[in-house]
Write an enzyme that holds these catalytic residues in place. Structure first.
Site, short mmCIF file in Angstrom:
data_model
loop_
_atom_site.label_atom_id
_atom_site.label_comp_id
_atom_site.label_asym_id
_atom_site.label_seq_id
_atom_site.Cartn_x
_atom_site.Cartn_y
_atom_site.Cartn_z
N GLY A 1 0.78 -1.23 0.00
CA GLY A 1 0.00 0.00 0.00
C GLY A 1 0.81 1.28 0.00
O GLY A 1 0.38 2.29 -0.55
N HIS B 1 -14.26 12.49 -14.84
CA HIS B 1 -13.81 12.57 -16.23
C HIS B 1 -12.52 13.37 -16.39
O HIS B 1 -12.23 14.30 -15.63
CB HIS B 1 -14.89 13.22 -17.10
CG HIS B 1 -15.17 14.64 -16.75
ND1 HIS B 1 -14.51 15.70 -17.36
CD2 HIS B 1 -16.01 15.21 -15.85
CE1 HIS B 1 -14.94 16.84 -16.86
NE2 HIS B 1 -15.85 16.58 -15.93
N HIS C 1 -1.95 6.77 -4.89
CA HIS C 1 -2.92 5.98 -4.12
C HIS C 1 -4.12 6.87 -3.82
O HIS C 1 -4.00 7.90 -3.16
CB HIS C 1 -2.29 5.48 -2.81
CG HIS C 1 -3.18 4.58 -2.01
ND1 HIS C 1 -2.71 3.84 -0.95
CD2 HIS C 1 -4.51 4.29 -2.08
CE1 HIS C 1 -3.70 3.14 -0.42
NE2 HIS C 1 -4.80 3.40 -1.09
#
Length: 211
Positions: free
Chosen positions: A72, A136, A145
């Site tokens: 992570g 978008h 992340h």
């Protein structure tokens, strides 16, 4: 969009890896090997039900099935990618909603319930975590992340290695620099320079921190 391969290898055996293992199991993808810097810790911590009888190794062959770096921490993932001389693949949870013209780099993982809208480009080794929303025309560079429930509105650009905390919101037309940390629940209403640590609503820079 590239389909998930039938067989993969994982580097990393911690909590992030366990979620990826769950995604792969749902997709019918076979994990052939798991590697970690501290295999004895994870082998003793996780029971065989989690590992399904697999051993965690430290040394690994560079050649073999494609890898996913199941780690992570963005900088740790970056460091691992530098020495893994292997092909990488992408993993996408079956419940994720991704428009057809979205571009996703290898090494990236998209978690359950994530939504990625049209004309978005996502780099390599990115994490789009549970229920994250990427609207978008976004650009997410490598090793980013996006944490659970974070929202990126349209036309947002996220620099390399930046971490967007859980529940954070980035309004449209914002550029966030490389290796930034955006605190959980923060609301970003103006551009953020490289290496900045930002918290609060509205977000304020509290310090600068290199990776």
């Amino acid at each position: 969009m590239m389909k998930n391969p039938s067989k993969v290898r994982l580097y990393g055996a911690g909590g992030h890896s366990r979620i990826i293992q769950s995604i792969l199991k749902q997709k019918g993808t076979v994990i052939t090997e798991i590697f970690d810097d501290n295999p004895s810790f994870y082998q003793s911590t996780y029971n065989n039900a989690v590992l399904e009888g697999r051993k965690i190794a430290k040394k690994f062959p560079h050649k073999g099935n494609p890898f996913i770096i199941a780690v992570g921490d963005n900088f740790h993932r970056f460091e691992i990618a530098k020495f893994l001389q292997s092909d990488f693949t992408k993993i996408i949870h079956p419940s994720a909603v991704i428009e057809e013209n979205v571009k996703i780099g290898n090494g990236t993982v998209v978690y359950a319930g994530a939504v990625i809208q049209p004309n978005t480009t996502i780099g390599q080794h990115v994490i789009i975590n549970t229920l994250a929303s990427v609207d978008h025309d976004n650009i997410l560079e490598d090793f980013v992340h996006i944490s659970p429930n974070a929202t990126l509105c349209g036309l947002v650009h996220i620099g390399k290695g930046t971490h967007i905390g859980a529940g954070a919101v980035v309004i449209p037309n914002i550029k966030i620099g490389k290796w930034c940390t955006i605190g959980a629940g923060s609301v970003i209403i103006k551009d953020v320079p490289d290496y900045a640590v930002v918290v609060g609503n509205p977000g304020k820079i509290i310090k600068y921190k290199s990776p």
